[in-house]
Design an enzyme around this catalytic site. Structure first.
Site, mmCIF file in Angstrom:
data_model
loop_
_atom_site.group_PDB
_atom_site.id
_atom_site.type_symbol
_atom_site.label_atom_id
_atom_site.label_comp_id
_atom_site.label_asym_id
_atom_site.label_seq_id
_atom_site.Cartn_x
_atom_site.Cartn_y
_atom_site.Cartn_z
ATOM 1 N N LYS A 175 0.836 -1.203 0.000
ATOM 2 C CA LYS A 175 0.000 0.000 0.000
ATOM 3 C C LYS A 175 0.873 1.256 0.000
ATOM 4 O O LYS A 175 1.849 1.345 0.746
ATOM 5 C CB LYS A 175 -0.927 -0.004 1.216
ATOM 6 C CG LYS A 175 -1.910 -1.177 1.201
ATOM 7 C CD LYS A 175 -2.852 -1.168 2.371
ATOM 8 C CE LYS A 175 -2.145 -1.414 3.677
ATOM 9 N NZ LYS A 175 -3.072 -1.683 4.796
ATOM 10 N N THR A 207 -8.829 9.602 7.471
ATOM 11 C CA THR A 207 -8.394 8.350 6.844
ATOM 12 C C THR A 207 -8.332 7.196 7.841
ATOM 13 O O THR A 207 -7.686 6.182 7.581
ATOM 14 C CB THR A 207 -7.005 8.539 6.198
ATOM 15 O OG1 THR A 207 -6.082 9.017 7.201
ATOM 16 C CG2 THR A 207 -7.063 9.524 5.050
ATOM 17 N N GLY A 209 -9.024 3.913 9.490
ATOM 18 C CA GLY A 209 -9.628 2.667 9.034
ATOM 19 C C GLY A 209 -9.380 2.322 7.578
ATOM 20 O O GLY A 209 -9.963 1.362 7.063
ATOM 21 N N THR A 210 -8.511 3.072 6.897
ATOM 22 C CA THR A 210 -8.283 2.782 5.482
ATOM 23 C C THR A 210 -7.691 1.387 5.264
ATOM 24 O O THR A 210 -8.108 0.670 4.357
ATOM 25 C CB THR A 210 -7.357 3.840 4.842
ATOM 26 O OG1 THR A 210 -6.185 3.998 5.665
ATOM 27 C CG2 THR A 210 -8.044 5.173 4.697
ATOM 28 N N GLY A 211 -6.714 1.012 6.097
ATOM 29 C CA GLY A 211 -6.090 -0.295 5.926
ATOM 30 C C GLY A 211 -7.061 -1.433 6.162
ATOM 31 O O GLY A 211 -7.133 -2.389 5.368
ATOM 32 N N CYS A 212 -7.827 -1.341 7.237
ATOM 33 C CA CYS A 212 -8.836 -2.365 7.542
ATOM 34 C C CYS A 212 -9.854 -2.460 6.408
ATOM 35 O O CYS A 212 -10.240 -3.555 5.977
ATOM 36 C CB CYS A 212 -9.574 -2.020 8.835
ATOM 37 S SG CYS A 212 -8.529 -1.832 10.291
#
Length: 266
Positions: A175, A207, A209-212
């Protein structure tokens, strides 16, 4: 006809922006029935993490077994695991599972608070990384998994993705949100090659929680039957829309959540 479902194995975010809550919102937004196994309870909001309490490994195992035995999800997403004992419990609980597994190596919260101990990191590399059909590290997480400095160039990013393949993952999404580039480039690294997925970088602090959300969106698309490249591409495009609409929510006073239902709410 049975509707597609997915299982998220992750921690709970009381602020609703990341973890189990983000995963279930993502599944719902993408038309997938969501199930869950909670690994830890966190007291957090948009400003930080204030307390963490791990769920017992036995209860984590029981949650996973209950879902797999009855609902039989088409994909599994794994997020925060907290301790080496929970890593071991999850690895054992999904040993007989034959569907795709998306592993998001959650190590540090957006606020900078640690969410995984060093001994748990080692257990994750040994027990779960080889089970991952898709691994979704950001650049700091990839560097930490490999014991290297954070990648600064496209060449270094790809090299670290390939090194993670050598540890057992079948596909790696490197990412690009932490890169210092004008656009955000996620790189899908597989044995077949590298696919760069580029989106304009958006100016927002919301932003959380973007990874989850990206990893659970990939799991949702895999549950629908998409191949890995298509699943990652669709998930990234959906998340970009969720980030673009995040400021409309106005939740909290820190790093607010992305707008999971940007395609649904008016």
């Amino acid at each position: 006809m049975t509707h597609q479902s997915a299982l998220t194995i992750a921690g709970s975010d009381s602020g609703g922006g990341a973890g189990i809550q983000a995963d279930l919102k993502t599944f719902s937004a993408l038309g997938i029935y969501g199930t869950s196994a909670i690994t830890a309870i966190t007291a957090q909001n948009t400003r930080g993490v204030f307390a963490v309490e791990a769920v017992s490994p036995a209860v984590v195992s029981a949650q996973i077994a209950a879902v797999l035995d009855d609902i039989a999800p088409q994909a599994i997403k794994i997020g925060m695991l907290a301790s080496p004992e929970i890593v071991a419990a999850v690895a054992a609980a999904i040993e007989g599972y034959r569907g795709p597994v998306v592993l998001d190596p959650v190590m540090v919260a957006k606020s900078g608070d640690p969410l995984l101990t060093e001994t748990a990191e080692a257990a994750l590399i040994r027990r779960l990384l080889p089970r991952a059909d898709v691994l979704t590290p950001n650049l700091p997480e990839a560097a930490r998994l490999l014991g290297r400095a954070q990648a600064r160039t496209a060449e270094e990013t790809i090299a670290q993705g390939r090194a993670l393949l050598e540890l057992g993952a079948r596909a790696v999404v490197m990412k690009g949100g932490h890169a210092e580039t004008e656009s955000c480039i996620d790189r899908l690294v597989t044995a077949s090659g590298v696919v760069a997925l580029e989106q304009p970088r958006l100016a927002t602090r919301n932003t959380h929680g973007t990874g989850c959300s990206l990893s659970s969106a990939i799991a949702a698309e895999l549950a629908k039957g998409a191949d890995v490249e298509a699943a990652v591409g669709r998930a990234q495009a959906w998340l970009h829309g969720a980030i673009r609409a995040a400021d409309r929510l106005g939740i909290g006073t820190g790093h607010g959540p992305v707008h999971h239902f940007h395609e649904v709410w008016t």
